[in-house]
Scaffold this active site. Structure first.
Site, PDB file in Angstrom:
ATOM      1  N   GLU A  98       0.835  -1.203   0.000  1.00  0.00           N
ATOM      2  CA  GLU A  98       0.000   0.000   0.000  1.00  0.00           C
ATOM      3  C   GLU A  98       0.867   1.249   0.000  1.00  0.00           C
ATOM      4  OE1 GLU A  98      -2.785  -0.393   3.229  1.00  0.00           O
ATOM      5  OE2 GLU A  98      -3.696  -2.144   2.307  1.00  0.00           O
ATOM      6  N   HIS A 116      -8.431   1.478   2.133  1.00  0.00           N
ATOM      7  CA  HIS A 116      -8.715   0.872   3.438  1.00  0.00           C
ATOM      8  C   HIS A 116      -9.256   1.943   4.390  1.00  0.00           C
ATOM      9  CE1 HIS A 116      -8.401  -2.319   6.344  1.00  0.00           C
ATOM     10  NE2 HIS A 116      -7.598  -1.631   7.123  1.00  0.00           N
TER      11      HIS A 116
END
Length: 153
Positions: A98, A116
């Site tokens: 990420e 997220h």
């Protein structure tokens, strides 16, 4: 048990499950689930838990949802399973590196990708901050915090 689904649960060790749910082994969970939703921590044991072999054991036409940790799923193996038609789709809001999303997954129309941010509401963030403050206060007072992840050793 949303939408009338039967709920199957697995974990490293058998434990009580919600009413109406059934505890099964991981191989049984993979073989029987129409929708597999991951909710486990990233550990050495769960890193790449869903690799090529595990994804191949998933029920034909099933859907994978990962909101846990990106490195639990081998993204290349997932892309292969989706491109071959073995899996019908995937919903992901976590990725191994990420914020970078594996390019193969971006290109697949049967994949839903989100950041997220499931906890990104004022109410949830306030409760998270309050809980964090309680845990810090407990630790400073010499008490064992209620939600120790590493065993507190």
């Amino acid at each position: 048990q949303a939408l009338g689904m039967k709920l199957l649960v697995t974990a490293r060790h058998e434990k009580p499950v919600p009413e109406g749910a059934r505890f099964v082994s991981l191989p049984e969970l993979l073989a029987q689930s129409d929708v597999l939703s991951l909710h486990c921590p990233l550990t050495q044991e769960t890193r790449r838990l869903l690799d090529c072999s595990a994804l191949a054991r998933m029920k034909q036409g099933s859907i994978l949802i990962n909101t846990a940790r990106g490195a639990i799923v081998d993204c290349d193996a997932l892309a292969d399973a989706l491109e071959s038609g073995h899996l019908r789709g995937a919903g992901l809001d976590v990725y191994p590196d990420e914020p970078h999303i594996p390019p193969r997954l971006i290109m697949l129309p049967q994949v839903v990708l989100t950041p997220h941010i499931g906890t990104n509401t004022q109410e949830t963030r306030l409760r998270m901050a309050e809980e964090c403050a309680r845990q810090i206060a407990d630790a400073l007072a010499g008490k064992r915090p209620a939600h120790v992840v590493n065993g507190g050793e």
